[in-house]
Design a protein around this motif. Sequence first.
Motif, mmCIF file in Angstrom:
data_model
loop_
_atom_site.group_PDB
_atom_site.id
_atom_site.type_symbol
_atom_site.label_atom_id
_atom_site.label_comp_id
_atom_site.label_asym_id
_atom_site.label_seq_id
_atom_site.Cartn_x
_atom_site.Cartn_y
_atom_site.Cartn_z
ATOM 1 N N TYR A 1 0.822 -1.209 0.000
ATOM 2 C CA TYR A 1 0.000 0.000 0.000
ATOM 3 C C TYR A 1 0.858 1.261 0.000
ATOM 4 C CZ TYR A 1 -3.390 -3.559 1.395
ATOM 5 O OH TYR A 1 -4.157 -4.699 1.464
ATOM 6 N N TRP B 1 -5.508 3.237 -10.133
ATOM 7 C CA TRP B 1 -4.065 3.118 -9.920
ATOM 8 C C TRP B 1 -3.273 3.417 -11.189
ATOM 9 C CZ3 TRP B 1 -2.743 3.820 -5.288
ATOM 10 C CH2 TRP B 1 -3.566 3.400 -4.240
ATOM 11 N N TYR C 1 2.467 -1.028 -9.513
ATOM 12 C CA TYR C 1 1.379 -1.014 -10.507
ATOM 13 C C TYR C 1 1.157 -2.409 -11.093
ATOM 14 C CZ TYR C 1 -1.403 0.088 -14.602
ATOM 15 O OH TYR C 1 -2.397 0.106 -15.547
ATOM 16 N N THR D 1 -0.230 6.130 -11.237
ATOM 17 C CA THR D 1 1.053 5.828 -11.879
ATOM 18 C C THR D 1 1.388 6.857 -12.959
ATOM 19 O OG1 THR D 1 0.725 3.468 -11.461
ATOM 20 C CG2 THR D 1 2.362 4.061 -13.120
ATOM 21 N N GLU E 1 -10.909 -0.074 -10.404
ATOM 22 C CA GLU E 1 -9.743 -0.129 -9.524
ATOM 23 C C GLU E 1 -8.447 -0.009 -10.323
ATOM 24 O OE1 GLU E 1 -7.982 -1.281 -5.585
ATOM 25 O OE2 GLU E 1 -10.042 -0.849 -6.146
ATOM 26 N N ILE F 1 -0.754 -4.544 -8.538
ATOM 27 C CA ILE F 1 -2.180 -4.272 -8.348
ATOM 28 C C ILE F 1 -2.984 -4.775 -9.547
ATOM 29 C CG2 ILE F 1 -2.210 -1.916 -9.294
ATOM 30 C CD1 ILE F 1 -4.222 -3.326 -6.291
ATOM 31 N N GLN G 1 2.105 1.548 -3.597
ATOM 32 C CA GLN G 1 1.056 1.983 -4.518
ATOM 33 C C GLN G 1 0.857 3.493 -4.495
ATOM 34 O OE1 GLN G 1 -1.696 -1.739 -3.414
ATOM 35 N NE2 GLN G 1 -2.773 -0.240 -4.654
ATOM 36 N N THR G 2 0.979 4.090 -3.334
ATOM 37 C CA THR G 2 0.773 5.535 -3.196
ATOM 38 C C THR G 2 2.063 6.332 -3.370
ATOM 39 O OG1 THR G 2 1.032 5.315 -0.787
ATOM 40 C CG2 THR G 2 -1.211 5.240 -1.659
ATOM 41 N N SER H 1 -7.739 8.751 -12.486
ATOM 42 C CA SER H 1 -8.065 8.245 -11.147
ATOM 43 C C SER H 1 -9.489 8.607 -10.746
ATOM 44 C CB SER H 1 -7.069 8.791 -10.115
ATOM 45 O OG SER H 1 -5.794 8.237 -10.295
#
Length: 267
Positions: free
Chosen positions: A118, A192, A216, A196, A188, A219, A121-122, A146
């Motif tokens: 997580y 993401w 990326y 990215t 979803e 996910i 991802q951020t 997004s």
Amino acid sequence: MWIWTHLGIFFVLSLLVCLCGFKKYVYFMSIGYGFSVAIIGAAMAVMSLMGIYPEAGLAHYLQFALFLIYGFRLSGFLLIRELKNAAYRKTLAEATGDESKMPFFVKVVMWLTMGVLYTAQTSGVAFRLFNGGEGTICQWIGIAISAFGIILEAIADQQKSAQKAKRPDMVATEQLYKIVRCPNYFGEILFWTGVTVSSLDILKGAGQWITVIIAYILIVFIMFNGAQRLEKRQMKRYGNNAEYKAYADKTPIIIPLLPIYHLNKQA
């Protein structure tokens, strides 16, 4: 090296939120997931307001807001569904099995792994905050993608709930579900993808690129794996239903217009 210290802070915050997974391990990947994204977005906003990221501007704050909206919407939806929907609780129990059989150290590994994921991802937004460069074309394009992903995912969840309420004996097949069988998973992926894309013009060094790209890829893999497991459950329940088979055979499973209809072997 300060950026990696900041990522360490986000990692710790994610771990705190994901402690709920020790009650039910599936929470590591559901409720803990959404709230981790939200708390990281909140932390970025607070740090920017404190002057730690002095270059943060409108585009950055929109990304923080998207993290908050995404996280609270997802975890809130999952909590409400579990609390109010007995059928979903039964399905969840069947899918996860006996909680007591999972060794504690396995849960610890899952907890740490999810925290890393997580945070990674951020991380694209964190790298932009640290490296500078606010309001670029890449960032605005990423924000738009997004935002569209969040809207798509929210509409898909609402449509599925409404259709299942009318026909609990059949999967959702109308509206967005006419176009793709898992529009929420597609939303979803879009969310993401936007995160990215928003970072691609400011990444510096192999470490930043590897973190963003691997996160990326993971996910996207997780979404396809989730669609595969969902299809397996649906085949078990509806496999002898001619209406379901006709629907599944002609509707892409996760990416609209991409002719991938099944992720499991068909009988």
